[in-house]
Scaffold this motif. Sequence first.
Motif, mmCIF file in Angstrom:
data_model
loop_
_atom_site.group_PDB
_atom_site.id
_atom_site.type_symbol
_atom_site.label_atom_id
_atom_site.label_comp_id
_atom_site.label_asym_id
_atom_site.label_seq_id
_atom_site.Cartn_x
_atom_site.Cartn_y
_atom_site.Cartn_z
ATOM 1 N N LYS A 20 -72.505 12.478 -41.755
ATOM 2 C CA LYS A 20 -72.325 12.113 -40.347
ATOM 3 C C LYS A 20 -71.412 10.889 -40.203
ATOM 4 C CE LYS A 20 -73.568 12.348 -35.929
ATOM 5 N NZ LYS A 20 -73.218 13.481 -35.083
ATOM 6 N N GLN A 21 -71.639 9.865 -41.016
ATOM 7 C CA GLN A 21 -70.846 8.639 -40.889
ATOM 8 C C GLN A 21 -69.407 8.818 -41.388
ATOM 9 O OE1 GLN A 21 -73.586 8.941 -42.809
ATOM 10 N NE2 GLN A 21 -73.382 7.910 -44.772
ATOM 11 N N ASP A 22 -69.118 9.919 -42.086
ATOM 12 C CA ASP A 22 -67.775 10.172 -42.618
ATOM 13 C C ASP A 22 -67.009 11.218 -41.813
ATOM 14 O OD1 ASP A 22 -68.254 8.352 -44.676
ATOM 15 O OD2 ASP A 22 -69.090 9.894 -45.988
ATOM 16 N N GLN A 23 -67.536 11.628 -40.648
ATOM 17 C CA GLN A 23 -66.881 12.687 -39.880
ATOM 18 C C GLN A 23 -65.492 12.285 -39.401
ATOM 19 O OE1 GLN A 23 -69.702 13.766 -36.848
ATOM 20 N NE2 GLN A 23 -70.653 15.327 -38.128
ATOM 21 N N THR A 29 -68.470 14.249 -49.941
ATOM 22 C CA THR A 29 -69.495 13.826 -50.877
ATOM 23 C C THR A 29 -69.956 15.051 -51.643
ATOM 24 O OG1 THR A 29 -70.194 12.106 -49.326
ATOM 25 C CG2 THR A 29 -71.744 12.693 -51.082
ATOM 26 N N GLU A 30 -69.959 14.959 -52.976
ATOM 27 C CA GLU A 30 -70.333 16.097 -53.824
ATOM 28 C C GLU A 30 -71.813 16.015 -54.176
ATOM 29 O OE1 GLU A 30 -69.141 17.127 -58.267
ATOM 30 O OE2 GLU A 30 -67.427 17.289 -56.909
ATOM 31 N N LYS A 48 -75.384 22.752 -42.149
ATOM 32 C CA LYS A 48 -75.976 21.451 -42.477
ATOM 33 C C LYS A 48 -76.989 21.636 -43.602
ATOM 34 C CE LYS A 48 -76.706 18.390 -39.248
ATOM 35 N NZ LYS A 48 -77.320 17.625 -38.119
ATOM 36 N N VAL A 49 -76.875 20.792 -44.635
ATOM 37 C CA VAL A 49 -77.773 20.859 -45.789
ATOM 38 C C VAL A 49 -78.244 19.461 -46.175
ATOM 39 C CG1 VAL A 49 -76.686 22.951 -46.735
ATOM 40 C CG2 VAL A 49 -75.901 20.706 -47.496
ATOM 41 N N GLN A 55 -79.200 12.868 -49.110
ATOM 42 C CA GLN A 55 -78.177 12.756 -48.068
ATOM 43 C C GLN A 55 -78.047 14.075 -47.308
ATOM 44 O OE1 GLN A 55 -74.707 10.004 -49.188
ATOM 45 N NE2 GLN A 55 -75.151 11.109 -51.073
ATOM 46 N N VAL A 56 -77.720 13.986 -46.005
ATOM 47 C CA VAL A 56 -77.579 15.163 -45.157
ATOM 48 C C VAL A 56 -76.153 15.234 -44.641
ATOM 49 C CG1 VAL A 56 -78.335 16.257 -43.005
ATOM 50 C CG2 VAL A 56 -80.004 15.129 -44.482
ATOM 51 N N GLY A 57 -75.550 16.426 -44.735
ATOM 52 C CA GLY A 57 -74.197 16.607 -44.219
ATOM 53 C C GLY A 57 -73.874 18.081 -44.040
ATOM 54 N N ARG A 58 -72.687 18.334 -43.533
ATOM 55 C CA ARG A 58 -72.234 19.706 -43.317
ATOM 56 C C ARG A 58 -71.334 20.140 -44.467
ATOM 57 N NH1 ARG A 58 -73.953 21.784 -38.679
ATOM 58 N NH2 ARG A 58 -74.535 20.332 -37.028
ATOM 59 N N VAL A 59 -71.582 21.349 -44.972
ATOM 60 C CA VAL A 59 -70.817 21.870 -46.111
ATOM 61 C C VAL A 59 -69.374 22.121 -45.695
ATOM 62 C CG1 VAL A 59 -70.620 23.735 -47.792
ATOM 63 C CG2 VAL A 59 -72.879 22.927 -47.098
ATOM 64 N N CYS A 60 -68.435 21.579 -46.475
ATOM 65 C CA CYS A 60 -67.004 21.839 -46.221
ATOM 66 C C CYS A 60 -66.395 22.648 -47.362
ATOM 67 C CB CYS A 60 -66.250 20.535 -45.993
ATOM 68 S SG CYS A 60 -66.383 19.348 -47.307
ATOM 69 N N ASP A 61 -66.935 22.552 -48.573
ATOM 70 C CA ASP A 61 -66.453 23.319 -49.727
ATOM 71 C C ASP A 61 -67.634 23.780 -50.563
ATOM 72 O OD1 ASP A 61 -63.630 22.697 -49.275
ATOM 73 O OD2 ASP A 61 -64.103 20.699 -50.023
#
Length: 63
Positions: A20-23, A29-30, A48-49, A55-61
Amino acid sequence: MDPKKRSDITIGQKVNVILKQDQRTHKKTEGFVSKILTNSPNHPHGIKVRLEDGQVGRVCDIL
């Protein structure tokens, strides 16, 4: 494999996420998926995982 489709993501899979803070910067983040948080079958910004380190974030790769 599409990071926007829930069916393409599995527990324990290695992925890159955007927290979220890196959007704004799109810093990736791997990590490994510990839980899938998005309930819908797909999401335009990525599924979202929660990673194994919490840590929580949205998958991009999917790696």
